[in-house]
Write a protein that holds these residues in place. Structure first.
Motif, PDB file in Angstrom:
ATOM      1  N   CYS A   1      -2.278   9.282  -4.645  1.00  0.00           N
ATOM      2  CA  CYS A   1      -2.280   9.044  -3.206  1.00  0.00           C
ATOM      3  C   CYS A   1      -3.185   7.856  -2.903  1.00  0.00           C
ATOM      4  CB  CYS A   1      -2.717  10.272  -2.425  1.00  0.00           C
ATOM      5  SG  CYS A   1      -4.478  10.530  -2.366  1.00  0.00           S
ATOM      6  N   VAL A   2      -2.831   7.142  -1.853  1.00  0.00           N
ATOM      7  CA  VAL A   2      -3.671   6.055  -1.361  1.00  0.00           C
ATOM      8  C   VAL A   2      -4.398   6.614  -0.147  1.00  0.00           C
ATOM      9  CG1 VAL A   2      -3.737   3.714  -0.436  1.00  0.00           C
ATOM     10  CG2 VAL A   2      -2.035   4.317  -2.154  1.00  0.00           C
ATOM     11  N   LYS A   3      -5.701   6.803  -0.311  1.00  0.00           N
ATOM     12  CA  LYS A   3      -6.483   7.350   0.794  1.00  0.00           C
ATOM     13  C   LYS A   3      -6.716   6.271   1.839  1.00  0.00           C
ATOM     14  CE  LYS A   3      -9.489  10.361   0.542  1.00  0.00           C
ATOM     15  NZ  LYS A   3      -9.868  11.710   0.659  1.00  0.00           N
TER      16      LYS A   3
ATOM     17  N   TYR B   1      -9.229   0.589   0.189  1.00  0.00           N
ATOM     18  CA  TYR B   1      -8.387   1.773   0.121  1.00  0.00           C
ATOM     19  C   TYR B   1      -8.575   2.365  -1.264  1.00  0.00           C
ATOM     20  CZ  TYR B   1      -6.178  -0.139   4.266  1.00  0.00           C
ATOM     21  OH  TYR B   1      -5.953  -0.641   5.514  1.00  0.00           O
ATOM     22  N   SER B   2      -8.872   3.641  -1.305  1.00  0.00           N
ATOM     23  CA  SER B   2      -9.102   4.310  -2.573  1.00  0.00           C
ATOM     24  C   SER B   2      -7.799   4.935  -3.065  1.00  0.00           C
ATOM     25  CB  SER B   2     -10.161   5.403  -2.376  1.00  0.00           C
ATOM     26  OG  SER B   2     -10.340   6.118  -3.560  1.00  0.00           O
ATOM     27  N   VAL B   3      -7.440   4.620  -4.297  1.00  0.00           N
ATOM     28  CA  VAL B   3      -6.258   5.229  -4.910  1.00  0.00           C
ATOM     29  C   VAL B   3      -6.755   6.303  -5.860  1.00  0.00           C
ATOM     30  CG1 VAL B   3      -4.207   4.833  -6.309  1.00  0.00           C
ATOM     31  CG2 VAL B   3      -5.002   3.059  -4.736  1.00  0.00           C
TER      32      VAL B   3
ATOM     33  N   LEU C   1       0.814  -1.217   0.000  1.00  0.00           N
ATOM     34  CA  LEU C   1       0.000   0.000   0.000  1.00  0.00           C
ATOM     35  C   LEU C   1       0.848   1.268   0.000  1.00  0.00           C
ATOM     36  CD1 LEU C   1      -2.814  -0.924   2.541  1.00  0.00           C
ATOM     37  CD2 LEU C   1      -3.059  -0.639   0.081  1.00  0.00           C
TER      38      LEU C   1
ATOM     39  N   ARG D   1      -9.500   0.591  -6.518  1.00  0.00           N
ATOM     40  CA  ARG D   1      -9.820   0.300  -5.121  1.00  0.00           C
ATOM     41  C   ARG D   1      -9.057  -0.949  -4.710  1.00  0.00           C
ATOM     42  NH1 ARG D   1     -16.358   1.209  -4.513  1.00  0.00           N
ATOM     43  NH2 ARG D   1     -16.300   3.455  -4.872  1.00  0.00           N
TER      44      ARG D   1
ATOM     45  N   GLU E   1     -10.717   8.465  -9.070  1.00  0.00           N
ATOM     46  CA  GLU E   1     -10.433   7.216  -8.367  1.00  0.00           C
ATOM     47  C   GLU E   1      -9.919   6.212  -9.399  1.00  0.00           C
ATOM     48  OE1 GLU E   1     -12.447   4.932  -4.787  1.00  0.00           O
ATOM     49  OE2 GLU E   1     -13.603   4.680  -6.626  1.00  0.00           O
TER      50      GLU E   1
ATOM     51  N   VAL F   1       2.265   0.372  -4.804  1.00  0.00           N
ATOM     52  CA  VAL F   1       1.169   0.967  -5.581  1.00  0.00           C
ATOM     53  C   VAL F   1       1.638   2.247  -6.269  1.00  0.00           C
ATOM     54  CG1 VAL F   1      -1.086   2.065  -5.405  1.00  0.00           C
ATOM     55  CG2 VAL F   1      -0.659  -0.067  -4.216  1.00  0.00           C
ATOM     56  N   THR F   2       2.312   3.119  -5.544  1.00  0.00           N
ATOM     57  CA  THR F   2       2.757   4.378  -6.157  1.00  0.00           C
ATOM     58  C   THR F   2       3.810   4.131  -7.233  1.00  0.00           C
ATOM     59  OG1 THR F   2       4.294   4.706  -4.325  1.00  0.00           O
ATOM     60  CG2 THR F   2       2.181   5.817  -4.182  1.00  0.00           C
TER      61      THR F   2
END
Length: 147
Positions: free
Chosen positions: A66-68, A87-89, A37, A117, A114, A41-42
């Protein structure tokens, strides 16, 4: 283990107690998922921007991601299922100097796109996908080329 005494000319065979090794698979999986996470992901999304730059007929593509934090979906198909958590990206793209979506300052803002997810992992290291617990397969690598 063998030990040989030269003076008495005695060969002793001894069993050395092996320390118990705790696997801590659940903790390992949770840490691995947190790393996914926070870093993977980034990195993958930066690669997405590179692919967009190479494949679209444009001169410049930029992206902020960003990963919210943990989100809850209000959608629940069955009474027995849990509420889906994820987690919403979110992202903001700038293509040839034009920002998408317009007027959004940060990917953390509500109006950001978004992109995907990512399912929530519970305390037992099981993913919550669409409100149902799913088994997560994992691979442990004991040594190079051995797993």
């Amino acid at each position: 283990m063998f030990s040989y005494d030269d003076k008495s000319r005695v060969l002793k065979i001894q069993k050395i107690p092996e320390p118990e090794m705790e696997m801590n698979l659940v903790e390992y999986q949770k840490q691995s998922y947190e790393q996914f996470l926070s870093k993977t992901v980034t990195t993958d999304l930066d690669d997405l921007v590179t692919v967009m730059q190479d494949s679209l007929p444009v001169s410049a593509v930029e992206g902020k991601f960003c990963v919210k934090g943990l989100q809850r979906s209000g959608y629940q198909r069955e009474v027995k299922k849990q509420t889906s958590r994820y987690y919403s990206v979110r992202a903001i793209f700038k293509i040839d100097g034009v920002q998408y979506p317009p007027g959004v300052d940060s990917p953390e803002d509500y109006g950001a796109i978004e992109v995907l997810r990512i399912p929530h992992m519970d305390d037992d290291a099981i993913l919550n996908v669409d409100g149902a617990r799913r088994i997560l397969l994992m691979q442990l690598v004991a040594a190079e080329r051995v797993s």
